[in-house]
Design an enzyme around this catalytic site. Structure first.
Site, PDB file in Angstrom:
ATOM      1  N   HIS A  35       0.851  -1.251  -0.071  1.00  0.00           N
ATOM      2  CA  HIS A  35       0.041   0.026   0.066  1.00  0.00           C
ATOM      3  C   HIS A  35       0.892   1.278   0.079  1.00  0.00           C
ATOM      4  O   HIS A  35       1.954   1.327   0.375  1.00  0.00           O
ATOM      5  CB  HIS A  35      -0.862  -0.019   1.323  1.00  0.00           C
ATOM      6  CG  HIS A  35      -2.154   0.766   1.265  1.00  0.00           C
ATOM      7  ND1 HIS A  35      -1.764   2.236   1.598  1.00  0.00           N
ATOM      8  CD2 HIS A  35      -3.340   0.983   1.004  1.00  0.00           C
ATOM      9  CE1 HIS A  35      -3.004   2.855   1.445  1.00  0.00           C
ATOM     10  NE2 HIS A  35      -4.001   2.124   1.201  1.00  0.00           N
ATOM     11  N   ASP A  66       2.310  -3.984   8.568  1.00  0.00           N
ATOM     12  CA  ASP A  66       1.090  -3.144   8.262  1.00  0.00           C
ATOM     13  C   ASP A  66      -0.292  -4.201   8.472  1.00  0.00           C
ATOM     14  O   ASP A  66      -0.420  -4.942   7.648  1.00  0.00           O
ATOM     15  CB  ASP A  66       1.010  -2.494   6.873  1.00  0.00           C
ATOM     16  CG  ASP A  66      -0.299  -2.065   6.608  1.00  0.00           C
ATOM     17  OD1 ASP A  66      -1.135  -1.773   7.243  1.00  0.00           O
ATOM     18  OD2 ASP A  66      -0.132  -1.403   5.351  1.00  0.00           O
ATOM     19  N   GLN A  84      -5.239  -4.555   7.363  1.00  0.00           N
ATOM     20  CA  GLN A  84      -6.280  -5.633   6.866  1.00  0.00           C
ATOM     21  C   GLN A  84      -6.416  -7.038   7.316  1.00  0.00           C
ATOM     22  O   GLN A  84      -7.106  -7.871   7.153  1.00  0.00           O
ATOM     23  CB  GLN A  84      -6.090  -5.994   5.317  1.00  0.00           C
ATOM     24  CG  GLN A  84      -6.055  -4.834   4.400  1.00  0.00           C
ATOM     25  CD  GLN A  84      -7.458  -4.197   4.328  1.00  0.00           C
ATOM     26  OE1 GLN A  84      -8.092  -4.958   4.569  1.00  0.00           O
ATOM     27  NE2 GLN A  84      -7.468  -3.153   3.986  1.00  0.00           N
ATOM     28  N   LYS A 120     -11.384   0.410   9.851  1.00  0.00           N
ATOM     29  CA  LYS A 120     -11.577  -1.010   8.998  1.00  0.00           C
ATOM     30  C   LYS A 120     -12.107  -2.090  10.022  1.00  0.00           C
ATOM     31  O   LYS A 120     -12.503  -3.261   9.488  1.00  0.00           O
ATOM     32  CB  LYS A 120     -10.377  -1.273   8.578  1.00  0.00           C
ATOM     33  CG  LYS A 120      -9.701  -0.562   7.470  1.00  0.00           C
ATOM     34  CD  LYS A 120      -8.576  -0.714   6.829  1.00  0.00           C
ATOM     35  CE  LYS A 120      -7.959   0.285   5.963  1.00  0.00           C
ATOM     36  NZ  LYS A 120      -8.705   0.379   4.773  1.00  0.00           N
ATOM     37  N   CYS A 165      -4.817   1.701  -4.136  1.00  0.00           N
ATOM     38  CA  CYS A 165      -3.624   2.299  -3.285  1.00  0.00           C
ATOM     39  C   CYS A 165      -2.270   1.447  -3.184  1.00  0.00           C
ATOM     40  O   CYS A 165      -1.531   1.700  -2.671  1.00  0.00           O
ATOM     41  CB  CYS A 165      -3.889   2.794  -2.011  1.00  0.00           C
ATOM     42  SG  CYS A 165      -5.089   4.058  -1.839  1.00  0.00           S
TER      43      CYS A 165
END
Length: 406
Positions: free
Chosen positions: A117, A193, A196, A219, A360
């Site tokens: 991303h 990261d 998700q 999210k 992204c």
């Protein structure tokens, strides 16, 4: 499968668009919010809309207690200690804090994933220019999964830190825990990261042994404007705060200052108290549902959608082909049709809300023959019936354009 009655907790799902119920399949961008989270945010503004951690009056103390409670709930969600949890604005701010605050020296090497991303590319490009670090990239396999052999080869170049997406927002693939072990074996720290993954998988940062882990509350059923940076105490202690000011120092004079302890040193100025309190409510909600249950539910929906798409000749699923490797994400293309057109038609014809474009992850598409994709992302409030409607309408879009081309 998760009980469909859970949908009653989400007010927006009672809306109808163009006379039809909403079919929301864009949760990888932003999840919907249950009434429990909305009520927690509303309560802050109605009952104690004041500063936390500063004033000793009754309202201020109430906010402080609720913020502390939220920090504990977030820590519990990933099996961390509350003092290892830093509240930031989002994953992007967390990754910027790592990149710009860690004491890199000129010539240090940072290794990224192969389909990152922008939040985990642009900050490192900036640091490459200001601090003179070298940014490396991990090669991918043909099915857009990590090449562990290529990863190990890059680590051998003397990498100081690995910064990599845990679960891809492009295809839902989650990197194996081996990436952490291999980084440590090579003497490197590793930052993941988790934007998700924290919303969809059971996360245990202690068991994973990850050094830094970032995610966004918006999210995972919570409010916007709240993110989390987890770090091992000894690693966070090395990082210079991205934002300094009130609340970050024990004392400050005209010529010097003394930092507060972690996490306070990273939380400059008045915080998004309503959002943080809402984050605590979101963690409670996810705990009650169960992260294993959420993951299993998403896999079942993805398998069902994958099977349906395989019967549509002009629809191509973005790899990997195995639904079990894609979690709750199904990216696809319709041959000869712009992904934006597909997304627009799904919205107009059936009120199916998906995302289209580069998601992204520009760096991947710059090197790929695929221009962009449609992405359907499933969450705990999606149903098998909605998946069947998605399949039916994607098939209709494909058939329509096939006839038009013919």
């Amino acid at each position: 499968m998760i009980d469909p009655k859970v949908r009653d907790d989400f007010p927006v799902l009672k809306r109808r668009v163009n006379g039809r119920p909403i079919i929301y399949m864009d949760s990888s961008c932003m999840s919907l919010r249950p009434r429990q989270v909305i009520d927690a945010v509303t309560e802050y503004y109605e009952m104690h809309p004041v500063c936390g951690g500063r004033s000793i009056h009754e309202l201020g103390e109430e906010v402080t207690i609720k913020v502390d409670r939220a920090r504990e709930a977030v820590a519990h969600h990933i099996n961390a200690s509350p003092d290892e949890i830093v509240f930031v604005k989002n994953t992007t701010e967390a990754m910027n804090t790592i990149a710009k605050g860690f004491p890199f020296e000129k010539g240090d090497k940072v290794l990224l994933g192969g389909a990152e991303h922008n939040s985990n590319i642009v900050p490192w490009r900036q640091v490459a220019g200001t601090k003179g670090i070298e940014v490396l990239r991990t090669p991918l396999n043909d099915d857009v999964t990590i090449s562990l052999e290529g990863y190990k080869a890059e680590l051998e170049k003397g990498v100081r830190m690995v910064s990599m997406v845990h679960t891809s927002n492009l295809n839902g693939y989650t990197v194996p825990d081996d990436v952490i072990r291999l980084a440590h074996d090579a003497g490197a720290l590793i930052a993941l990261d988790g934007a998700q993954s924290a919303a969809h998988l059971p996360i245990d940062v202690k068991e994973m042994d990850v050094d830094l882990f970032a995610f966004s509350i918006h999210k995972m059923l919570g409010p916007t404007g709240v993110g989390v940076l987890y770090g091992k105490a000894e690693v966070l202690a090395q990082i210079e705060p991205l934002i300094a000011g009130g609340g970050t120092v024990v004392s400050a004079g005209h010529w010097d200052h003394d930092w507060e302890a972690v996490p306070d040193r990273f939380e400059g100025g008045l915080q998004n108290y309503a959002g943080i309190i809402g984050a605590g409510a979101a963690m409670d909600y996810l705990r009650d549902i169960g992260m294993e249950n959420i993951h299993d539910h998403e896999l079942a929906l993805n398998r069902r959608a994958t099977k349906g798409f395989e019967d549509i000749d002009d629809v191509h699923i973005f790899p990997p082909s195995d639904a079990d490797l894609r979690g709750g994400i199904l990216s696809f293309t319709v041959e000869g049709v712009s992904s934006h057109d597909v997304a627009m038609l799904l919205n107009e014809i059936a009120s199916i809300m998906v995302r289209s474009g580069h998601h992204c992850v520009h760096s991947y598409f710059h090197d790929s023959p695929i221009d962009n994709t449609v992405r359907a992302s499933f969450y705990l409030y999606n149903t098998e019936e909605e998946v069947d409607i998605l399949i039916e309408n994607v098939k209709g879009v494909s058939n329509y354009f096939t006839k038009e081309i013919a």
